[in-house]
Structure formats: C-alpha cells, structure tokens
Design an enzyme around this catalytic site. Structure first.
Site, PDB file in Angstrom:
ATOM      1  N   HIS A  27      -8.880   2.256  -5.736  1.00 38.97           N
ATOM      2  CA  HIS A  27      -7.363   2.010  -5.995  1.00 38.97           C
ATOM      3  C   HIS A  27      -6.902   2.185  -4.598  1.00 38.97           C
ATOM      4  O   HIS A  27      -6.823   3.193  -3.891  1.00 38.97           O
ATOM      5  CB  HIS A  27      -6.929   3.237  -6.731  1.00 38.97           C
ATOM      6  CG  HIS A  27      -5.531   2.951  -6.936  1.00 38.97           C
ATOM      7  ND1 HIS A  27      -4.847   2.389  -8.252  1.00 38.97           N
ATOM      8  CD2 HIS A  27      -4.593   3.364  -6.104  1.00 38.97           C
ATOM      9  CE1 HIS A  27      -3.757   2.298  -8.254  1.00 38.97           C
ATOM     10  NE2 HIS A  27      -3.191   3.147  -6.843  1.00 38.97           N
ATOM     11  N   HIS A  29      -4.214  -0.789  -1.735  1.00 36.02           N
ATOM     12  CA  HIS A  29      -3.210  -1.602  -1.602  1.00 36.02           C
ATOM     13  C   HIS A  29      -3.288  -2.436  -0.487  1.00 36.02           C
ATOM     14  O   HIS A  29      -3.792  -1.949   0.338  1.00 36.02           O
ATOM     15  CB  HIS A  29      -1.954  -1.346  -2.068  1.00 36.02           C
ATOM     16  CG  HIS A  29      -1.649  -0.228  -3.259  1.00 36.02           C
ATOM     17  ND1 HIS A  29      -1.655  -0.707  -4.451  1.00 36.02           N
ATOM     18  CD2 HIS A  29      -1.705   1.212  -3.217  1.00 36.02           C
ATOM     19  CE1 HIS A  29      -1.588   0.324  -5.278  1.00 36.02           C
ATOM     20  NE2 HIS A  29      -1.647   1.196  -4.670  1.00 36.02           N
ATOM     21  N   SER A  73       3.817  -2.919  -6.099  1.00 35.59           N
ATOM     22  CA  SER A  73       4.991  -3.280  -6.719  1.00 35.59           C
ATOM     23  C   SER A  73       5.887  -4.185  -5.804  1.00 35.59           C
ATOM     24  O   SER A  73       6.682  -5.004  -6.196  1.00 35.59           O
ATOM     25  CB  SER A  73       5.602  -2.105  -7.233  1.00 35.59           C
ATOM     26  OG  SER A  73       5.854  -1.275  -6.283  1.00 35.59           O
ATOM     27  N   ARG A 126      11.502   4.149 -10.973  1.00 33.97           N
ATOM     28  CA  ARG A 126      11.969   3.939  -9.776  1.00 33.97           C
ATOM     29  C   ARG A 126      11.401   2.879  -9.023  1.00 33.97           C
ATOM     30  O   ARG A 126      11.900   2.481  -7.984  1.00 33.97           O
ATOM     31  CB  ARG A 126      11.891   5.176  -9.142  1.00 33.97           C
ATOM     32  CG  ARG A 126      10.346   5.664  -8.937  1.00 33.97           C
ATOM     33  CD  ARG A 126      10.193   7.028  -8.287  1.00 33.97           C
ATOM     34  NE  ARG A 126       8.762   7.624  -8.757  1.00 33.97           N
ATOM     35  CZ  ARG A 126       7.809   7.249  -7.844  1.00 33.97           C
ATOM     36  NH1 ARG A 126       7.625   6.413  -7.089  1.00 33.97           N
ATOM     37  NH2 ARG A 126       6.489   7.838  -8.130  1.00 33.97           N
ATOM     38  N   ASP A 244      -5.654   5.115  -2.690  1.00 36.05           N
ATOM     39  CA  ASP A 244      -4.456   4.925  -2.804  1.00 36.05           C
ATOM     40  C   ASP A 244      -3.792   4.401  -1.342  1.00 36.05           C
ATOM     41  O   ASP A 244      -2.664   4.163  -1.224  1.00 36.05           O
ATOM     42  CB  ASP A 244      -3.558   6.149  -3.319  1.00 36.05           C
ATOM     43  CG  ASP A 244      -2.117   5.623  -3.659  1.00 36.05           C
ATOM     44  OD1 ASP A 244      -2.065   4.367  -4.206  1.00 36.05           O
ATOM     45  OD2 ASP A 244      -1.124   6.274  -3.520  1.00 36.05           O
TER      46      ASP A 244
END
Length: 289
Positions: A27, A29, A73, A126, A244
């Site tokens: 995980h 990004h 996102s 959010r 992360d």
C-alpha cells in the site's frame, strides 16, 4: 487551495527489521509529477511531487522488493501517474485504480495490461464528494478475472457498509482495517465489529497498516500493536502490509518509514506470519499469474 504540502519524511531511518527477500509494500502511492500528470480539479489536497523514483528508492532503502501502488485521491480517476510508476518498475509493481463507474470493458482491459489488479472505492467524505454505491456494484460486476475491490471507510460507518460489502461480487480488501480506534484495545467495539465483518466472508482481506494514522500516541505504537497483532494471528492468510508512503495528509506528523517497518515483527511475531503478511498474501492477490 494553493499551498503544496509535503507529508513524507525526508530522511527515513534504516529499519532494524530486515524484510524477507521478495517482501511487498502492498500500500503506497505516487503524486505526479504534476507537470506531466496534473491533479484532479476536485482534489482535496495538493501535495508536492512524490514520483516513482522516490518510491523505488524508499523501497530499496527499507529492504522491500515490490510495490502495490494505490491510486491517490488527488489524481481522481486519471490513473496515468499510477500506470507510469508501474511501467517504470521493471515488473516489480502492480496497482489499484480509481475509475469512473461508467468505465468500458476496453478501458478496464487497458488498465489490466498496465498492471492494475483492483479498483478502489473511497467513502471518506473529506476526500471524495460522493460515493454512489449502486454504480460501484455495477462496475464491480465487470472487472477482469482475478481483480478485487479495495474499500476505504472509517469505523463510524462500518455498520452501514456491511450490506454493500456483502454484495461486492469479487474479493474485498479493506484499507487500514476500516480505521478503528485502536486505543479501545483488541476486544474494543471497533475491532470487534471489524472481526464480524471479516467473519462474514472468507474472501475479505485487510491492510494492517498506518499506525501513524491510527495510534495518536505515536512510536512505539503500543496501542496499535496490541489491537492489531491478534488480527494477524487469527486471519494470517488475509492480511497485507504497506507503508502508505507518501502518507497523504500526514504533513503534521511526517512518519518515519523505518519506524513503521519496525512495527512489522511486533504484529507478525513469527517468520511464518511475516512471510504470509509480506510475500504470500500480496503475491496471491497481485501476481497470481
């Protein structure tokens, strides 16, 4: 929104724990580079560039072999930054995309060819403006073989998520255990409710990740360890781990990735559990072929 944020540690420590050869950071990004891959107009945060070169340098520094890159996102449904990073990984990365529910079969096939093996449904208000559950289920029905759905939500909506998750027709991966309050302990209401979700299907997986997000006491993340270790021991074939990185929206903490890696042997206390967590499980989901 004009200020660009940095949410990652500039000089992460070298972890004391040495991951087994072949370990997967399941995980993480990438952000940008923005000049090539602009952010979505609806992005809720605007980070500095954190591209594949930085990600792969961190992978090597921490002692990992592979990455699973989850669409951030801030890039919306434009998966080009994620696909670019996968393409630059020499086969050592796979990905999870965020897609428009109206995506075509041809577009899904192109994502598959680019190394995508799942799609993510985000229910954090959010971070996203809406979450059309019915349309999400419709696209889940059309996924390529061996894909799965990643679901991201917080513990306060777990009860209302149960029916939706029950109808997802492919394996499910829950990000960050649905963000429980780990200070409640391993038998607290949040972890208990999450266990009930895991017990409802034998193909629900979860990422035992983000002590920096879930344990406000900080290192050595004692509450996180106490709450999460029993999950790893009781569901050893359905847990994943990841850094992360670059830690979206964590600019006030700047987690030390080396310290995060050193949590692994505290939640997976045997070599067998570590191998399942870091190699066997992510390879089954992301490199089944």
């Amino acid at each position: 929104m004009t200020e660009r944020i940095i949410s990652w540690h500039a000089h992460p420590s070298k972890p004391k724990f040495i991951p087994p050869p072949g370990a997967v950071d399941a995980h993480c990004h990438v952000f940008g580079p923005q000049a090539q891959f602009p952010f979505s107009p609806s992005a809720k945060y605007l980070p500095e560039d954190a591209g594949p070169e930085k990600l792969f340098a961190l992978r090597d520094h921490l002692g990992f072999s592979r990455n699973v890159i989850v669409q951030a996102s801030c890039h919306g449904t434009d998966n080009r930054a994620t696909l670019d990073a996968i393409n630059k990984s020499a086969g050592m990365a796979r990905g999870v995309a965020v897609v428009d529910p109206d995506i075509s079969y041809g577009e899904l096939d192109a994502l598959h060819q680019g190394g995508i093996r799942g799609i993510r449904f985000n229910f954090l208000k959010r971070l996203v403006d809406n979450a059309p559950k019915d349309k999400f289920l419709a696209v889940a029905d059309r996924l390529p073989k061996d894909w799965h759905v990643v679901v991201y939500f917080e513990a306060d909506i777990l009860a209302e998520m149960r029916e939706f998750i029950a109808h997802i027709p492919v394996p499910v991966v829950v990000d960050h255990m649905g963000r429980p309050d780990v200070s409640q302990g391993p038998e607290g209401p949040d972890i208990t409710a999450f266990r009930e979700l895991l017990d409802s299907r034998d193909d629900i997986w979860t990422k035992v990740t983000c002590p920096d997000r879930l344990d406000p006491a900080g290192p050595p993340y004692a509450d996180f360890v106490a709450a999460v270790r029993p999950l790893v021991e009781d569901y050893p074939g359905r847990v994943l781990w990841g850094t992360d990185w670059p830690h979206p929206n964590m600019q006030d903490i700047l987690p030390d990735d080396g310290s995060l890696v050193d949590v692994i042997p505290q939640i997976a206390v045997t070599a067998e559990l570590q191998r399942k967590l870091l190699i066997d499980n992510p390879m089954q989901l992301y490199w089944p072929d």
